[in-house]
Design a protein around this motif. Structure first.
Motif, PDB file in Angstrom:
ATOM      1  N   THR A 241      42.516  42.660 -79.543  1.00 43.84           N
ATOM      2  CA  THR A 241      41.107  42.994 -79.298  1.00 43.84           C
ATOM      3  C   THR A 241      40.574  42.276 -78.069  1.00 43.84           C
ATOM      4  OG1 THR A 241      40.742  43.404 -81.667  1.00 43.84           O
ATOM      5  CG2 THR A 241      38.800  42.981 -80.298  1.00 43.84           C
TER       6      THR A 241
ATOM      7  N   LEU B 133      39.456  43.950 -74.365  1.00 42.88           N
ATOM      8  CA  LEU B 133      38.235  43.649 -73.610  1.00 42.88           C
ATOM      9  C   LEU B 133      38.574  43.149 -72.204  1.00 42.88           C
ATOM     10  CD1 LEU B 133      36.147  41.900 -76.415  1.00 42.88           C
ATOM     11  CD2 LEU B 133      35.749  44.174 -75.454  1.00 42.88           C
TER      12      LEU B 133
ATOM     13  N   GLN C 103      36.476  51.502 -75.545  1.00 40.97           N
ATOM     14  CA  GLN C 103      36.329  50.173 -76.125  1.00 40.97           C
ATOM     15  C   GLN C 103      37.370  49.954 -77.232  1.00 40.97           C
ATOM     16  OE1 GLN C 103      33.890  47.652 -75.407  1.00 40.97           O
ATOM     17  NE2 GLN C 103      33.574  48.895 -73.560  1.00 40.97           N
TER      18      GLN C 103
ATOM     19  N   LEU D 112      36.979  44.667 -83.571  1.00 40.05           N
ATOM     20  CA  LEU D 112      35.949  43.791 -83.026  1.00 40.05           C
ATOM     21  C   LEU D 112      35.293  42.975 -84.141  1.00 40.05           C
ATOM     22  CD1 LEU D 112      34.267  46.281 -80.523  1.00 40.05           C
ATOM     23  CD2 LEU D 112      35.446  44.174 -79.868  1.00 40.05           C
TER      24      LEU D 112
ATOM     25  N   SER E 163      31.303  42.671 -79.568  1.00 38.87           N
ATOM     26  CA  SER E 163      31.991  42.440 -78.294  1.00 38.87           C
ATOM     27  C   SER E 163      31.314  41.328 -77.509  1.00 38.87           C
ATOM     28  CB  SER E 163      32.047  43.726 -77.462  1.00 38.87           C
ATOM     29  OG  SER E 163      30.759  44.222 -77.196  1.00 38.87           O
TER      30      SER E 163
END
Length: 218
Positions: A143, A147, A158, A164, A186
């Motif tokens: 994750t 990002l 995303q 997330l 996030s």
């Protein structure tokens, strides 16, 4: 186990969707271009394969939260292993070669995770984990790196929302402090790991827990 697969599949898909010119853009990792990060993901996939093929009969020594080491200072990109990753990435020369290698090794790592017994025990870094805990650490790894991958690609997909949320919860467990409910997952991850500084409003909203962040995880 399912969340590991969804997070990993989403990240590999994001890499597959990159245009060649995207590989030369900065990533969210200090000192690394996108191509360097993708090369790191190849190494991560190899680590997953190696660990899942290294069973242990010892009792677990760490879990998904205590797996993480917290450094006192932010990464600079000058670590020898970080520098090696940059050199390895440059050796690929063509982005499609990196894409192919990640798809090849990454698919194998994904299949190995699906076939593994969640209650089994494996060893890595001289520590022992249940397979379930070990793969849970990679939900946060995938994750955060998702990002990082899209840090300068605003139109990119995303990470999965459930990844997330789980990663945020793990970060809060490590810090023993919670972000305000108003923070998007996030934003909590980016601020909490030092990937971006909080705005004045975010800093004020954090209050006391602000002293616990950022955490530099390794």
């Amino acid at each position: 186990m399912d969340l590991f697969s969804r997070s990993w599949t989403a990240l590999r898909t994001a890499v597959a969707d990159l245009a060649d010119e995207d590989f030369a853009r900065p990533s969210g990792c200090t000192g690394w271009l996108v191509r360097d990060l993708v090369c790191h993901l190849v190494i991560d996939a190899q680590d997953v394969l190696i660990t899942l093929a290294t069973p242990s009969d010892r009792e677990p020594t760490r879990d998904a939260v205590t797996y993480w080491e917290v450094a006192d200072t932010p990464p600079t990109g000058d670590d020898p292993l970080d520098a090696l990753t940059v050199r390895l990435a440059a050796a690929y020369e063509e982005p499609h070669l990196l894409k192919f290698h990640l798809d090849d090794v990454g698919s194998a790592a994904g299949r190995a995770a699906q076939l593994a017994d969640p209650a089994g025990k494996v060893s890595t870094r001289d520590e022992v984990f249940t397979v379930s805990d070990y793969l849970s650490t990679y939900v946060m790894e995938w994750t955060l790196h998702h990002l990082d991958l899209i840090a300068h690609l605003p139109d990119a997909e995303q990470p999965p929302a459930e990844g997330l949320t789980r990663s945020r919860a793990m970060l809060e467990q490590i810090a023993e402090a919670a972000f305000p409910a108003s923070f998007h997952d996030s934003d909590a991850l980016l601020i909490g790991t030092g990937r971006r500084a909080p705005t004045e409003a975010e800093q004020a909203a954090l209050g006391g827990p602000a002293s616990k962040f950022p955490l530099y995880l390794g």
